[in-house]
Write a protein that holds these residues in place. Structure first.
Motif, short mmCIF file in Angstrom:
data_model
loop_
_atom_site.label_atom_id
_atom_site.label_comp_id
_atom_site.label_asym_id
_atom_site.label_seq_id
_atom_site.Cartn_x
_atom_site.Cartn_y
_atom_site.Cartn_z
N UNK A 1 7.69 -3.51 -10.38
CA UNK A 1 7.57 -3.07 -9.01
C UNK A 1 6.46 -3.81 -8.29
N UNK A 2 6.60 -3.80 -6.98
CA UNK A 2 5.62 -4.48 -6.13
C UNK A 2 4.87 -3.40 -5.36
N UNK A 3 3.56 -3.40 -5.50
CA UNK A 3 2.76 -2.42 -4.78
C UNK A 3 1.80 -3.15 -3.86
N UNK A 4 1.83 -2.81 -2.61
CA UNK A 4 0.89 -3.42 -1.66
C UNK A 4 0.02 -2.30 -1.13
N UNK A 5 -1.29 -2.49 -1.22
CA UNK A 5 -2.18 -1.40 -0.88
C UNK A 5 -3.21 -1.86 0.14
N UNK A 6 -3.21 -1.23 1.29
CA UNK A 6 -4.30 -1.35 2.25
C UNK A 6 -4.61 -2.80 2.63
N UNK A 7 -3.57 -3.54 2.99
CA UNK A 7 -3.73 -4.96 3.28
C UNK A 7 -4.29 -5.16 4.71
N UNK A 8 -5.37 -5.91 4.79
CA UNK A 8 -5.96 -6.25 6.09
C UNK A 8 -6.02 -7.76 6.21
N UNK A 9 -5.65 -8.29 7.35
CA UNK A 9 -5.74 -9.73 7.54
C UNK A 9 -6.11 -10.05 8.98
N UNK A 10 -7.09 -10.91 9.13
CA UNK A 10 -7.51 -11.33 10.48
C UNK A 10 -7.10 -12.77 10.72
N UNK A 11 -6.69 -13.07 11.93
CA UNK A 11 -6.50 -14.45 12.37
C UNK A 11 -7.53 -14.66 13.47
N UNK A 12 -8.63 -15.33 13.16
CA UNK A 12 -9.76 -15.44 14.08
C UNK A 12 -10.18 -14.04 14.51
N UNK A 13 -10.04 -13.71 15.81
CA UNK A 13 -10.50 -12.40 16.28
C UNK A 13 -9.41 -11.34 16.20
N UNK A 14 -8.20 -11.78 15.88
CA UNK A 14 -7.07 -10.87 15.92
C UNK A 14 -6.87 -10.19 14.57
N UNK A 15 -6.80 -8.87 14.61
CA UNK A 15 -6.58 -8.10 13.40
C UNK A 15 -5.07 -7.94 13.20
N UNK A 16 -4.46 -8.85 12.47
CA UNK A 16 -3.00 -8.92 12.42
C UNK A 16 -2.42 -7.82 11.53
N UNK A 17 -2.91 -7.75 10.31
CA UNK A 17 -2.41 -6.70 9.41
C UNK A 17 -3.45 -5.61 9.31
N UNK A 18 -3.06 -4.40 9.66
CA UNK A 18 -4.02 -3.30 9.64
C UNK A 18 -3.57 -2.26 8.63
N UNK A 19 -4.20 -2.28 7.47
CA UNK A 19 -3.95 -1.28 6.43
C UNK A 19 -2.47 -1.13 6.12
N UNK A 20 -1.81 -2.22 5.78
CA UNK A 20 -0.40 -2.15 5.41
C UNK A 20 -0.29 -1.76 3.95
N UNK A 21 0.46 -0.72 3.67
CA UNK A 21 0.69 -0.30 2.29
C UNK A 21 2.17 0.00 2.11
N UNK A 22 2.70 -0.38 0.99
CA UNK A 22 4.07 0.05 0.65
C UNK A 22 4.28 -0.15 -0.84
N UNK A 23 5.37 0.41 -1.31
CA UNK A 23 5.72 0.26 -2.72
C UNK A 23 7.21 -0.06 -2.80
N UNK A 24 7.51 -1.05 -3.61
CA UNK A 24 8.90 -1.49 -3.74
C UNK A 24 9.23 -1.49 -5.23
N UNK A 25 10.17 -0.66 -5.64
CA UNK A 25 10.51 -0.58 -7.06
C UNK A 25 11.80 -1.32 -7.32
N UNK A 26 12.11 -1.54 -8.58
CA UNK A 26 13.34 -2.23 -8.97
C UNK A 26 14.54 -1.52 -8.36
N UNK A 27 15.46 -2.32 -7.80
CA UNK A 27 16.66 -1.74 -7.20
C UNK A 27 16.43 -1.22 -5.79
#
Lengths: 207, 244
Positions: free
Chosen positions: A5-31
């Motif tokens: 499974x793929x687990x993404x937890x609390x992803x934050x990403x900035x592009x210069x001053x822009x806060x593009x990803x703000x606390x993205x979380x999800x879980x993806x299991x097989x199937x």
């Protein structure tokens, strides 16, 4: 117990001053299939690239089978295939040669498997033409054949149905459904409803 | 609680029946792909060679057609020409692959990026360095060198271009996503290439004078070994940064 499974937890990403990803979380299991939606500029492609390890997220973790992917990117990359905006095909090579080199650097396959993958996406009739002579939709079909051929459990697709006709869009839907049915994982950025994709969970990114 | 079976602990990462390609096989494929592409587009190969021929042709016109004078400037002329020609060729190293997403797929291939970048650089050297090395003796003869000097000139340029290709790969990778990067690429690469220029010109000078050119040649070989060991690592890291 770690499972596929793929687990993404609390992803934050900035592009210069822009806060593009703000606390993205999800879980993806097989199937399972995850549909990423959102208006233009909401960061859908950025999220896909951050999960793939192409863009560096300032905060948060991506875990594959319970392991932080940053600790062993190569194992994670061997288990996933990424199809971006541009199908990574060389204009001067034929579609078949392209797949032989592109997928050949990832895994081994027999020539018959290559033929089968091309036939599945309806690209077998154009497989021996240089890619520069193909239309955008035909290129997309050839690239999709590469995704099948990779045998990777995790598919990361960025607008997989772009440039495709109605039949092609239905094809993408059924390819994803088949893959998920086999226990595969799909994370796809989509703008339009894809036939066969109704069962997917949706992740809406706000602008 | 029973202990979980091993198969549960490490789930299959690939679909059944799929085996990962070996790193060496992947690098070999990357090399063959670049060679094949180059032969479908031969104009790109001829360009640096024609440039080199022109540069070495200009010297007799600018200085004097007197062979004794030409013989003195020959080492400098040959190496300046070779250095500029290989810089000219560097732009093509990663540019197309970065534009069409091939480089991205290399990063995501699950193979060692260092090995793939090294393979690409090898292909680049085979396509630009080797032809350059084959043309140089002819240019040297035209500038008044004797036939005896040919092995020395050839060896110096072969070894020198190995280093130039590998150093250039670092520069090309660093300037990947800059527009109009060629000036910056030269600024980055030329200072690093100065040792090659110095020892290369010295070797050619000795070869033309009929002396022993072994010492500068050994320095060139040492530089080549150093860059084979370190440059692919640096170039791979630079590619990762450029794709961000």
């Amino acid at each position: 117990m770690p499972t596929t499974q793929l687990e993404v937890e609390n992803l934050h990403l900035w592009r210069a001053e822009r806060h593009v990803l703000r606390a993205v979380s999800f879980r993806l299991a097989a199937g399972q299939c995850l549909k990423v939606t959102g208006v233009n500029g909401a960061g859908k492609t950025t999220l896909l690239r951050a999960v793939a390890g192409l863009a560096y997220a300032e905060e948060g973790t991506v875990r594959w089978c319970g392991q932080d992917v940053r600790r062993d990117l190569r194992t994670f990359h061997a288990a996933m295939i990424y199809l971006g905006h541009e199908p990574a095909l060389k204009a001067d090579l034929t579609a078949r040669e392209n797949l032989r080199y592109w997928i050949g650097t990832r895994n081994r396959f027999a020539e018959s498997e290559l033929d089968a993958a091309l036939a599945r996406t309806g690209a077998n009739s154009i497989a021996d033409r240089p890619v520069r002579t193909l239309s955008a939709g035909q290129r997309r079909r050839a690239a999709l054949a590469g995704v099948i051929l990779s045998g990777a459990p995790l598919w990361l697709l960025d607008e997989p149905a772009t440039n495709l006709d109605t039949a092609g869009q239905a094809l993408v839907g059924s390819l994803i459904a088949e893959h998920v049915g086999r226990g595969g994982l799909v994370m796809a950025v989509v703008h339009h409803e894809l036939p066969g994709l109704v069962t997917a969970t949706q992740l809406e990114l706000a602008a | 609680m029973s202990t979980p079976a091993i198969s549960d602990l490490s789930p299959p990462l690939l679909a059944p029946g799929t085996t990962r390609a070996r790193s060496t096989a992947a690098a070999w494929l990357a090399l063959r792909r670049d060679l094949k592409l180059a032969f479908r587009k031969p104009a790109q190969l001829v360009q640096p060679l024609a440039f080199f021929a022109l540069v070495t042709l200009i010297f007799p016109l600018a200085i004097s057609p007197e062979l004794s004078q030409l013989r003195q400037v020959a080492p400098g002329a040959l190496w300046a020409g070779a250095l500029l020609a290989s810089l000219l060729a560097l732009e093509f190293l990663f540019r197309d692959d970065a534009q069409d997403g091939t480089l991205e797929q290399y990063v995501l291939s699950g193979q060692s990026l260092t090995a793939l970048i090294f393979a690409k650089t090898c292909a680049h050297w085979l396509l630009t360095g080797v032809p350059l090395a084959l043309v140089t003796p002819a240019a040297a003869l035209a500038l008044g060198a004797t036939l005896d000097s040919v092995p020395g000139v050839l060896a110096a340029v072969v070894l020198g271009t190995v280093t130039l290709s590998l150093l250039g790969a670092i520069g090309a990778a660093l300037t990947l996503n800059l527009k109009r990067s060629s000036a910056l690429l030269s600024l980055l690469t030329l200072p690093l290439a100065l040792p090659v220029l110095i020892f290369g010109a010295r070797a050619v000078q000795q070869a033309i004078a009929g002396g022993s050119y072994l010492a500068p040649l050994e320095f060139l070989a040492a530089l080549a070994v150093l860059s084979v060991t370190l440059a692919p690592l640096a170039a791979a890291a630079a590619v990762r940064i450029s794709l961000e």
